[in-house]
Design a protein around this motif. Structure first.
Motif: not given
Length: 325
Positions: A75, A174-175, A289, A292, A299, A322
């Motif tokens: 991040a 993210n992730n 996910r 999420d 993020a 995003k």
């Protein structure tokens, strides 16, 4: 020509003086391009931010992005990419295990070859045996199930053009692993090799839990292998179950020598429920996910930005989602 160097820092107060000294010394001699250093304070709980703010940054322009809490190194790299103004962007780390000469070497490669991405692949590493084993296993799994061109010895450093930056800014995940995302974009790429050095000060923040999270994130974000594994295991057990049922029926009709009892039933239930729970766990990783992503949570959140000597107070937290226009 300008190169932006992003350096994520987390509880690195003992390294800051050495880091800034090395940056000043190296970029004083570098004349081929101007340098922008973007320090990303990833929610440090020690005096890292104050040390960065009070340090004498002499031979480069700089920014300090300070997160509201710890969001993780990937991040931090994404936040730096978003704020970078250079024609080319690269990463470095506060412990300087990766030499600063890599910046110039990678710049020469992309400039000479006209490529958009240059990777710095490790020849050797000062890591311990356990860390090397994890790195090799991770690289092997990623090459086989996710990204075929993933390097055998791994990488920590990459330099890329603004064309790549625009793609990353529009697809802020993210992730996920920013390195594998860059690797999978498909732009023209080149590479160099180097020897990673030992850490001189402080302790690595790359803990086992972070390594495990990276492994899971990489597979869930870039591979369908875990879901296919669930399907294969289910198919195998279905076939075994049909065969076992046929055997039981035949022996009952022909020999009548099978005694019923709870031990066999309990074993079947334990195995069956075990496989079911493993399968549901893998599927749940994907569902989580997806949830999420649908929430569109940031993020990272930037709490304060320091540019050169001027501190910019963020009235409202900078929520980076995003999709960025």
């Amino acid at each position: 020509m300008k190169v932006s160097v992003i350096i994520p820092v987390f509880n690195e107060e003992e390294n800051i003086e050495f880091l800034v000294k090395e940056l000043n010394s190296y970029f004083k001699k570098e004349k081929r391009f101007s340098t922008e250093i973007i320090f990303v304070n990833d929610g440090s709980t020690d005096e890292t931010y104050l040390h960065l703010k009070n340090a004498k940054h002499l031979n480069y322009s700089y920014k300090i992005l300070s997160f509201s809490r710890n969001f993780g190194s990937h991040a931090a790299l994404r936040a730096g990419i978003l704020r970078a103004e250079g024609d080319f962007i690269t990463f470095m780390y506060a412990d300087l295990q990766d030499p600063l000469t890599l910046v110039s070497r990678m710049f020469d490669q992309v400039y000479k070859n006209g490529t958009d991405i240059c990777w710095a692949f490790r020849n050797s590493s000062a890591s311990t045996g356990t860390e090397k084993l994890f790195s090799r296993a991770y690289a092997s799994l990623m090459r086989k199930y996710a990204v075929p061109n993933f390097p055998k010895k791994g990488f920590d450093i990459v330099l890329f053009s603004r064309k790549v930056k625009q793609c990353l800014d529009k697809n802020l995940e993210n992730n996920s692993s920013v390195f594998i995302q860059i690797l999978s974009l498909g732009f023209k790429q080149t590479s160099i090799t180097y020897d990673k050095r030992e850490r001189k000060r402080g302790k690595s923040k790359w803990t086992l839990s972070k390594k495990i999270k990276l492994l899971i994130d990489s597979f869930v974000a870039f591979s369908f292998a875990p879901i296919r594994l669930v399907s294969i295991i289910g198919l195998i057990f279905f076939i075994v179950g049909i065969l076992w049922t046929a055997i039981i029926i035949v022996r009952k009709l022909v020999y009548d020598d099978l005694a019923s009892g709870w031990p066999a039933l309990l074993s079947i239930l334990l195995v069956g429920f075990g496989i079911t729970n493993i399968s549901l766990g893998i599927i749940a990783e994907y569902l989580w996910r997806t949830l999420d992503a649908s929430r569109k949570r940031p993020a990272f959140i930037i709490d304060e930005i320091t540019e050169d000597t001027e501190v910019v107070e963020v009235k409202k937290p900078v929520r980076i989602l995003k999709d960025i226009n």
